[in-house]
Design a protein around this motif. Structure first.
Motif, mmCIF file in Angstrom:
data_model
loop_
_atom_site.group_PDB
_atom_site.id
_atom_site.type_symbol
_atom_site.label_atom_id
_atom_site.label_comp_id
_atom_site.label_asym_id
_atom_site.label_seq_id
_atom_site.Cartn_x
_atom_site.Cartn_y
_atom_site.Cartn_z
ATOM 1 N N ALA A 119 0.845 -1.192 0.000
ATOM 2 C CA ALA A 119 0.000 0.000 0.000
ATOM 3 C C ALA A 119 0.880 1.243 0.000
ATOM 4 N N TYR A 120 0.412 2.274 -0.720
ATOM 5 C CA TYR A 120 1.194 3.499 -0.901
ATOM 6 C C TYR A 120 0.446 4.712 -0.357
ATOM 7 N N ILE A 121 1.217 5.747 -0.029
ATOM 8 C CA ILE A 121 0.645 7.066 0.236
ATOM 9 C C ILE A 121 1.463 8.093 -0.540
ATOM 10 N N LEU A 122 0.842 9.237 -0.793
ATOM 11 C CA LEU A 122 1.560 10.363 -1.383
ATOM 12 C C LEU A 122 2.035 11.268 -0.262
ATOM 13 N N VAL A 123 3.303 11.588 -0.283
ATOM 14 C CA VAL A 123 3.895 12.445 0.748
ATOM 15 C C VAL A 123 4.347 13.742 0.107
ATOM 16 N N ASN A 124 4.060 14.849 0.762
ATOM 17 C CA ASN A 124 4.459 16.152 0.254
ATOM 18 C C ASN A 124 5.921 16.400 0.596
ATOM 19 N N LYS A 125 6.758 16.544 -0.412
ATOM 20 C CA LYS A 125 8.184 16.818 -0.199
ATOM 21 C C LYS A 125 8.371 18.314 0.037
ATOM 22 N N LEU A 126 8.443 18.697 1.290
ATOM 23 C CA LEU A 126 8.420 20.121 1.645
ATOM 24 C C LEU A 126 9.592 20.890 1.053
ATOM 25 N N VAL A 135 -1.772 19.515 7.012
ATOM 26 C CA VAL A 135 -1.514 19.137 8.398
ATOM 27 C C VAL A 135 -0.526 20.081 9.072
ATOM 28 N N MET A 136 0.290 20.795 8.278
ATOM 29 C CA MET A 136 1.250 21.716 8.860
ATOM 30 C C MET A 136 0.628 23.056 9.211
ATOM 31 N N SER A 137 -0.609 23.252 8.855
ATOM 32 C CA SER A 137 -1.260 24.523 9.135
ATOM 33 C C SER A 137 -2.432 24.331 10.092
ATOM 34 N N PRO A 138 -2.340 24.887 11.312
ATOM 35 C CA PRO A 138 -3.427 24.728 12.259
ATOM 36 C C PRO A 138 -4.678 25.500 11.865
ATOM 37 N N LYS A 223 6.192 11.097 7.824
ATOM 38 C CA LYS A 223 6.710 11.474 6.514
ATOM 39 C C LYS A 223 6.430 12.937 6.184
ATOM 40 N N GLU A 224 5.292 13.469 6.628
ATOM 41 C CA GLU A 224 4.863 14.795 6.182
ATOM 42 C C GLU A 224 5.197 15.932 7.147
ATOM 43 N N VAL A 225 5.148 15.659 8.433
ATOM 44 C CA VAL A 225 5.215 16.756 9.402
ATOM 45 C C VAL A 225 6.655 17.097 9.763
ATOM 46 N N ASP A 226 6.984 18.356 9.646
ATOM 47 C CA ASP A 226 8.299 18.875 10.010
ATOM 48 C C ASP A 226 8.313 19.099 11.529
ATOM 49 N N LYS A 227 9.088 18.288 12.234
ATOM 50 C CA LYS A 227 9.091 18.350 13.702
ATOM 51 C C LYS A 227 9.640 19.676 14.218
ATOM 52 N N MET A 228 10.574 20.250 13.480
ATOM 53 C CA MET A 228 11.122 21.533 13.920
ATOM 54 C C MET A 228 10.071 22.628 13.809
#
Length: 262
Positions: A119-126, A135-138, A223-228
């Motif tokens: 199974a695959y997902i698409l990940v946004n390469k920031l 998800v990066m925007s509240p 994969k998507e969320v930038d922890k910093m």
């Protein structure tokens, strides 16, 4: 004799009713798929024109983009059945070219998150795409709620018991026991939809009575969320420097270093 056959057929059909659709699909559609060898792949490519291959790649890209709107993993079985079809012997090449198109045109990467069930997902390469994933925007209601939950898990060391999440949301006037005007059934959204989308993992804690669960980041969040960026957001909320949280800062820096190398 015919009565026995009808009874056996009835029992067989009844047993399938209780089997999840995904399991049935996996057995019926993917079990016969075998990864072609390099020689089979080359022979398959030799039989096709470049235009035919390009057209099939474009169809796969369109199919995955549409399926990704639900933010649930996309099965190889679905791709093969609905799009690849008679092109199965060049499947690896089609997926490879589709992934290149995702990266160059959309700034996405096709990632296999479940090698067992393919199974695959698409990940946004920031780094390649300045447009951050929702998800990066509240700011968006549902993704804002998800962002809060992910930040709680991150700041608490990567895993939290279920009551911690509900108590945090209750402070924001989001109660799992009440129907919310924006989110609807909050518990279903958090424990089913976000889990199905692979943003969260929701697992039972062994040997607990009464039964307890805990939350972790799902593979899509990893994969998507930038922890910093998340730590910077939390720091702004608390009017502190990111370095205030030593453990989280080190983890965010390590994740940033890993993503820059990939």
């Amino acid at each position: 004799m015919s009565q026995k056959r009808r009874l056996a057929g009835t029992q067989s059909s009844q047993s399938r009713v209780f089997m999840p659709n995904e399991v049935v699909m996996e057995e019926d559609e993917d079990v016969s798929f075998t990864q072609p060898s390099s020689s089979q792949l080359q022979r398959g490519l030799d039989r096709l024109t470049p235009a035919q291959v390009d057209r099939k790649v474009a169809e796969v890209v369109q199919f995955i983009l549409i399926k990704d709107q639900k933010k649930v993993p996309i099965k190889r079985a679905d791709i093969v059945k609905n799009v690849i079809k008679e092109y199965k012997n060049i499947y690896p090449e089609i997926i490879k070219r589709a992934n290149m198109k995702f990266e160059k045109v959309f700034g996405f990467q096709l990632v296999e998150v479940d090698p067992k069930n393919h199974a695959y997902i698409l990940v946004n390469k920031l780094e390649q795409n300045p447009r951050q994933p929702a998800v990066m925007s509240p700011g968006h209601p549902k993704t804002g709620l998800l962002f809060v939950i992910l930040s709680v898990i991150f700041m608490k060391g990567g895993v939290v018991k279920e009551p911690v999440v509900w108590n945090t949301l209750k402070k924001l006037r989001v109660d799992q026991g009440e129907k919310h005007e924006e989110f609807g059934d909050v518990k279903k959204l958090v424990t089913e939809e976000f889990v199905r989308q692979r943003y969260l993992e929701y697992t039972r804690i062994p040997h607990t009575e009464p039964l307890e669960h805990e939350f972790r980041w799902g593979v899509r969040a990893e994969k998507e969320v930038d922890k910093m960026k998340m730590l910077e957001f939390v720091s702004q909320v608390h009017d502190q420097e990111p370095q205030t949280w030593t453990k989280q800062y080190k983890e965010a820096m390590a994740a940033k270093g890993g993503s820059s190398r990939s």
